[in-house]
Design an enzyme around this catalytic site. Structure first.
Site, PDB file in Angstrom:
ATOM      1  N   LYS A  35       0.843  -1.210   0.000  1.00 45.92           N
ATOM      2  CA  LYS A  35       0.000   0.000   0.000  1.00 45.92           C
ATOM      3  C   LYS A  35       0.877   1.259   0.000  1.00 45.92           C
ATOM      4  O   LYS A  35       2.067   1.184   0.317  1.00 45.92           O
ATOM      5  CB  LYS A  35      -0.915  -0.025   1.226  1.00 45.92           C
ATOM      6  CG  LYS A  35      -0.159  -0.075   2.541  1.00 45.92           C
ATOM      7  CD  LYS A  35      -1.071  -0.481   3.703  1.00 45.92           C
ATOM      8  CE  LYS A  35      -0.294  -0.498   4.999  1.00 45.92           C
ATOM      9  NZ  LYS A  35      -1.037  -1.165   6.082  1.00 45.92           N
ATOM     10  N   TYR A 261      17.467  29.371   8.145  1.00 46.95           N
ATOM     11  CA  TYR A 261      16.244  30.062   8.582  1.00 46.95           C
ATOM     12  C   TYR A 261      16.172  30.122  10.102  1.00 46.95           C
ATOM     13  O   TYR A 261      16.452  29.135  10.790  1.00 46.95           O
ATOM     14  CB  TYR A 261      15.010  29.329   8.071  1.00 46.95           C
ATOM     15  CG  TYR A 261      14.733  29.530   6.603  1.00 46.95           C
ATOM     16  CD1 TYR A 261      14.500  30.805   6.089  1.00 46.95           C
ATOM     17  CD2 TYR A 261      14.670  28.443   5.738  1.00 46.95           C
ATOM     18  CE1 TYR A 261      14.227  30.976   4.738  1.00 46.95           C
ATOM     19  CE2 TYR A 261      14.392  28.605   4.391  1.00 46.95           C
ATOM     20  CZ  TYR A 261      14.177  29.885   3.890  1.00 46.95           C
ATOM     21  OH  TYR A 261      13.900  30.053   2.567  1.00 46.95           O
TER      22      TYR A 261
HETATM   23  C1  LIG Z   1      -0.253  -2.057   6.701  1.00 44.39           C
HETATM   24  C2  LIG Z   1      -0.822  -3.313   7.254  1.00 44.39           C
HETATM   25  C3  LIG Z   1      -0.006  -4.396   7.558  1.00 44.39           C
HETATM   26  C4  LIG Z   1       1.504  -4.322   7.496  1.00 44.39           C
HETATM   27  O1  LIG Z   1       1.965  -3.736   8.688  1.00 44.39           O
HETATM   28  P1  LIG Z   1       3.540  -3.569   8.968  1.00 44.39           P
HETATM   29  O2  LIG Z   1       3.565  -3.066  10.358  1.00 44.39           O
HETATM   30  O3  LIG Z   1       4.037  -2.584   7.981  1.00 44.39           O
HETATM   31  O4  LIG Z   1       4.128  -4.916   8.801  1.00 44.39           O
HETATM   32  C5  LIG Z   1      -0.600  -5.574   7.954  1.00 44.39           C
HETATM   33  N1  LIG Z   1      -1.951  -5.673   8.073  1.00 44.39           N
HETATM   34  C6  LIG Z   1      -2.764  -4.633   7.817  1.00 44.39           C
HETATM   35  C7  LIG Z   1      -4.238  -4.806   7.968  1.00 44.39           C
HETATM   36  C8  LIG Z   1      -2.236  -3.419   7.407  1.00 44.39           C
HETATM   37  O5  LIG Z   1      -3.049  -2.397   7.163  1.00 44.39           O
END
Ligand SMILES: *Cc1c(COP(=O)(O)O)cnc(C)c1O
Length: 392
Positions: A35, A261
């Protein structure tokens, strides 16, 4: 050319995927989470290294469509499910599997049941075990599951940890107990063949008794630590993203001069200061405190004819970031670096084996997590991919 660069190392990604494989039973499958454009790494650059994953997880249908257009033809799971009845139908056409976390989604699934051979006959049914974000309550799950199974769906019970990065947090055992109880109930009362998935990266490492049928690694695939107390290096994970730039200017500054800055940094001695062509416009966090540093990797100069081997093993120098991070530039302290040059390569994070900070080091300085920094790199840096056959 401005040299802000994001380099994606496919070999490191494959290494991390194999590392997950070694931690789980041979019968457990891997839903690799890609994702948010593969946690900022770029899904296209990552796909070749994820061919051995059993399925890919995305947050929304448009991310799934991108994967299909890139030729991924194994399963895809929409981990927030679909957002409308129309999207449910589209997701069937693109043969995506969905999480069902709410009654309205269950109703769409009952109104449009895919044919027997479709991978969409598998549904990921989300149970709220204590995260209190998404999912059905334990006492309503059997009632939700029954009509879905009657309609022909195969169910994968799924839930998400709230504190998997802190193994001793009491919510973990509570969530695991609830998950096991509901799974047992589903198997007894609805479908003996119900499957299960509980662990993200931290869960995979901390709760090996909970790997079930599917694990869902995300952050560990990218070589950033999922744990508060253990570094990625110590977990034998390799950083996939290296964020780098070059020194574009070098100046002497007098004691008492300020930099950047807000004149926030004031030199307490005569200093040598470098300006690096990277800033928050590239995704380097503006909010870092005084602990942030970069590594400097000297270029080999044409005059350096002797000691070639030594030059190539390349000592890296650790340089503090000084003053405010700007949109396009940061300043670094070069005072203790022998003979720094305009054009020397600077690592903001990534290749820790060569002395660079890890993304988790910089996340610590920015009071956030590696997850956020990786996702927040912008479109501006040049993107490079190290494929399996090319080594730097
Ligand atoms: C993003 C996600 C994961 C992966 O989590 P990590 O901590 O990056 O391993 C697993 N399950 C769900 C439902 C997620 O949304």
């Amino acid at each position: 050319m401005r040299h802000a660069t994001i380099t994606i190392d496919q070999t490191a990604l494959t290494h991390n995927l194999n590392h997950v494989k070694h931690r789980i039973p041979a019968t457990t499958k891997i839903l690799a989470m890609v994702k948010a454009n593969a946690y900022g790494h770029g899904v296209e650059a990552c796909l070749p290294a994820l061919q051995q994953a059993d399925a890919l997880g995305v947050a929304c249908f448009s991310e799934a469509q991108q994967l299909r257009s890139l030729g991924w033809n194994k399963d895809i799971v929409l981990i927030e499910g679909v957002f409308s009845e129309n999207e449910w139908q589209q997701s069937l056409q693109a043969t995506c599997q969905s999480i069902i976390h709410h009654h309205h989604q269950a109703n769409w699934a009952l109104s449009h049941v895919p044919n027997v051979s479709s991978p969409c006959r598998t549904l990921w049914l989300k149970l709220n075990t204590g995260m209190n974000r998404l999912g059905f309550e334990p006492n309503e799950l059997v009632a939700v599951a029954k009509p879905l199974v009657a309609a022909g769906y195969q169910l994968i019970l799924t839930s998400h940890f709230a504190n998997a990065d802190t193994p001793l947090h009491p919510s973990n055992t509570q969530q695991i107990d609830t998950f096991n109880q509901v799974l047992k109930m589903l198997k007894a009362q609805v479908d003996a063949n119900t499957k299960a998935s509980l662990c993200n990266s931290a869960g995979i490492i901390n709760f090996p008794q909970c790997h079930f049928d599917w694990v869902r690694p995300g952050i560990m695939l990218y070589g950033s630590t999922p744990l508060e107390a253990v570094s990625a290096d110590n977990l034998q994970l390799k950083p996939v993203m290296t964020f780098s730039a070059r020194i574009m200017a070098i100046h002497h500054i007098a004691a008492g001069s300020s930099v950047g800055y807000g004149s926030r940094f004031v030199a307490n001695r005569p200093m040598l200061k470098g300006i690096v062509s990277i800033g928050y416009g590239d995704g380097y966090p503006r909010v870092v405190d005084g602990s942030a540093w970069v590594s400097l990797h000297p270029q080999k100069l044409p005059s350096d004819t002797n000691n070639t081997a030594e030059n190539q093993s390349l000592q890296a120098y650790r340089c503090p970031v000084i003053g405010r991070v700007a949109m396009d530039m940061i300043a670094i302290d070069l005072t203790d670096v022998p003979n720094p040059q305009v054009g020397d390569r600077i690592s903001l994070w990534g290749d820790t084996l060569k002395g660079a900070p890890s993304v988790d080091d910089i996340a610590h300085s920015a009071h956030t997590l590696g997850y956020e920094l990786l996702c927040r790199v912008t479109q501006r840096p040049i993107r490079k991919v190290l494929t399996a056959s090319i080594t730097e």
